[in-house]
Design an enzyme around this catalytic site. Sequence first.
Site, PDB file in Angstrom:
ATOM      1  N   LYS A  69      40.964  33.546  36.332  1.00 56.83           N
ATOM      2  CA  LYS A  69      42.149  34.429  36.362  1.00 56.83           C
ATOM      3  C   LYS A  69      42.949  34.390  35.054  1.00 56.83           C
ATOM      4  O   LYS A  69      43.505  35.405  34.635  1.00 56.83           O
ATOM      5  CB  LYS A  69      43.058  34.059  37.534  1.00 56.83           C
ATOM      6  CG  LYS A  69      42.513  34.439  38.903  1.00 56.83           C
ATOM      7  CD  LYS A  69      43.551  34.141  39.973  1.00 56.83           C
ATOM      8  CE  LYS A  69      43.013  34.427  41.368  1.00 56.83           C
ATOM      9  NZ  LYS A  69      44.032  34.262  42.406  1.00 56.83           N
ATOM     10  N   ASP A 102      48.132  39.571  43.903  1.00 52.58           N
ATOM     11  CA  ASP A 102      48.565  38.517  44.843  1.00 52.58           C
ATOM     12  C   ASP A 102      50.031  38.699  45.229  1.00 52.58           C
ATOM     13  O   ASP A 102      50.423  38.397  46.358  1.00 52.58           O
ATOM     14  CB  ASP A 102      48.388  37.123  44.207  1.00 52.58           C
ATOM     15  CG  ASP A 102      46.959  36.616  44.321  1.00 52.58           C
ATOM     16  OD1 ASP A 102      46.189  37.184  45.113  1.00 52.58           O
ATOM     17  OD2 ASP A 102      46.614  35.655  43.600  1.00 52.58           O
TER      18      ASP A 102
END
Length: 285
Positions: A69, A102
């Site tokens: 990420k 997210d």
Amino acid sequence: MAEKRVGVMGWPVAHSISPAMHNAAFQALNMIDWKYDLLPIPPDIVRQSLRTLREEGGYTGVNVTVPHKQAVMPYVRPDEIARVLGAANTIDFRENRATNTDVEGLVEDLKAHGVVLDGAKVLVLGAGGAARAAVYGLTMAGAVVTVTNRTFERAQVMLADLTISAGIQTTNFKPLPEAALEDDYTLVLNCTPVGMWPHVDACPWPDGVPFLQGVTVYDMIYRPQKTRLMEKAELHDGRAIGGLGMLVRQGAASFRIWTGEEPPIGVMLMAAEAALTEKTSEPGS
Ligand code: NAP
């Protein structure tokens, strides 16, 4: 009809339930030219893999999971959220744009469960990538956040980064026993992996620390679907919500970015639940 491909790149990634969730959504919407793949990519070839997927693989975009990420960030054009978090979980190769869904996944799932964030007093457990997304999303939604973490320095760095990158100055840090003395939190959010399968007997809230009465616990863990922390909340007249809805809604946000279509959340949730049950019963899992 040309095939449109998306997928999830991670290492390891075999246990991801994202393919089941997205492929079920494509099927439900009769998007027969779309396919979602597992993309196991080791850390040393992230840069060339991005180029290959984009230029030769014909991929529209990808999800990015652990441990890539942060690593993808130099090779994409991050939006505001990915820049603030220093991490991306969704790339759209058409303009090489990256974001982090997210935040939307968590906030939308809390809202879907009727949890009011504006003015809420929230205790966040953890200071890793997921906690960063939570502190940012909750603060933007009007919550007042206290963070507690095993390692003080890591929380300090996270809070300093969020102050610099997003102007967030209202969050403070307290060790757990001290934070737990305040009894007016409405929400406790677990952003640590403590209690995750196979260590299901672990709990990020030690037995020696009195638990809060009547609080809502949101546990980002979704394997098991009910953690020890969630049980603790229910034993103290509180409410418990597991993290599967967040996973589904972050995926749904990616789906919307790539396809422009409204994701079928119910279908995705059912597929995620089924895949989770199947993978949990696999030998060696
Ligand atoms: P991470 O960056 O590695 O951070 C882990 C955090 O947990 C750190 O604050 C760490 O504390 C703390 N921690 C780890 N082991 C601990 C222990 N034994 N005792 C106390 N604290 C401990 O991980 P992450 O990416 O933030 O992910 C955290 C969790 O959220 C994972 O379970 C992940 O699966 C889940 N998650 C779920 C979703 C969803 O969609 N539901 C999305 C993202 C993440 P230190 O700083 O002291 O090391």
